[in-house]
Design a protein around this motif. Sequence first.
Motif, PDB file in Angstrom:
ATOM      1  N   LEU A  91       0.820  -1.204   0.000  1.00  0.00           N
ATOM      2  CA  LEU A  91       0.000   0.000   0.000  1.00  0.00           C
ATOM      3  C   LEU A  91       0.855   1.256   0.000  1.00  0.00           C
ATOM      4  O   LEU A  91       0.568   2.215  -0.725  1.00  0.00           O
ATOM      5  N   VAL A 115       0.789   3.882  -3.077  1.00  0.00           N
ATOM      6  CA  VAL A 115       0.400   5.276  -2.880  1.00  0.00           C
ATOM      7  C   VAL A 115       1.497   6.220  -3.360  1.00  0.00           C
ATOM      8  O   VAL A 115       1.223   7.214  -4.038  1.00  0.00           O
ATOM      9  N   LEU A 152      -1.469  -0.717  -6.061  1.00  0.00           N
ATOM     10  CA  LEU A 152      -2.498  -0.350  -5.089  1.00  0.00           C
ATOM     11  C   LEU A 152      -3.716  -1.260  -5.196  1.00  0.00           C
ATOM     12  O   LEU A 152      -4.264  -1.701  -4.170  1.00  0.00           O
ATOM     13  N   CYS A 203      -4.753  -3.698  -2.166  1.00  0.00           N
ATOM     14  CA  CYS A 203      -6.095  -3.556  -1.580  1.00  0.00           C
ATOM     15  C   CYS A 203      -6.883  -4.854  -1.697  1.00  0.00           C
ATOM     16  O   CYS A 203      -7.665  -5.184  -0.803  1.00  0.00           O
ATOM     17  N   ILE A 243     -12.215   0.406   4.258  1.00  0.00           N
ATOM     18  CA  ILE A 243     -11.207   1.294   3.672  1.00  0.00           C
ATOM     19  C   ILE A 243     -10.555   0.638   2.464  1.00  0.00           C
ATOM     20  O   ILE A 243     -10.334   1.286   1.430  1.00  0.00           O
ATOM     21  N   SER A 244     -10.259  -0.645   2.556  1.00  0.00           N
ATOM     22  CA  SER A 244      -9.644  -1.354   1.433  1.00  0.00           C
ATOM     23  C   SER A 244     -10.575  -1.392   0.226  1.00  0.00           C
ATOM     24  O   SER A 244     -10.138  -1.209  -0.909  1.00  0.00           O
ATOM     25  N   THR A 294     -10.769   2.154  -1.347  1.00  0.00           N
ATOM     26  CA  THR A 294      -9.515   2.455  -2.041  1.00  0.00           C
ATOM     27  C   THR A 294      -9.388   1.635  -3.321  1.00  0.00           C
ATOM     28  O   THR A 294      -8.952   2.148  -4.359  1.00  0.00           O
ATOM     29  N   ALA A 320      -9.093   3.365  -6.955  1.00  0.00           N
ATOM     30  CA  ALA A 320      -7.891   3.128  -7.766  1.00  0.00           C
ATOM     31  C   ALA A 320      -8.232   2.473  -9.096  1.00  0.00           C
ATOM     32  O   ALA A 320      -7.535   2.672 -10.091  1.00  0.00           O
TER      33      ALA A 320
END
Length: 142
Positions: free
Chosen positions: A55, A59, A73, A77, A119-120, A123, A127
């Motif tokens: 991660l 990022v 990413l 994730c 959150i994963s 994200t 992405a």
Amino acid sequence: MVSVVLVASLVVGLYESSVVEPYFLDGTLNPWVESSVANLLQFGAVIVGLVGLGLLLGVVLLLMRRPLGRTVLVAACSVALLVASVGIYVVLSAFWDFGMTDEPLSIVILIGFAISALISAVTLILAALKATARWIGARQTQ
């Protein structure tokens, strides 16, 4: 920030899996001391650490507008989402198998896995959007 927390969990998980007490204070056997559970904790800690590093790398590369950052990413994730799902399953099975429903730490761990999964997932979706690919491509055309 999430990656720093995940890398810190690697260190804590490896330490905790090596110093687990075989018995609770009331004399009952601690279910986490079985060698298979300790090995699972160590394996999980290593996976979480690698996901954290992935991660962080993703990022940084994404902020540099590199296409590889998006790929890293999304992969990190995906693995983080899988780890969170397995973690939720393990905690829920501990609730029912070991009767740990009144254990506050189990509830906190369950909430942590749920937040990590959320959150994963967010994200991962952000992405994977085409808008992210266009944003990366905008730098390369300038």
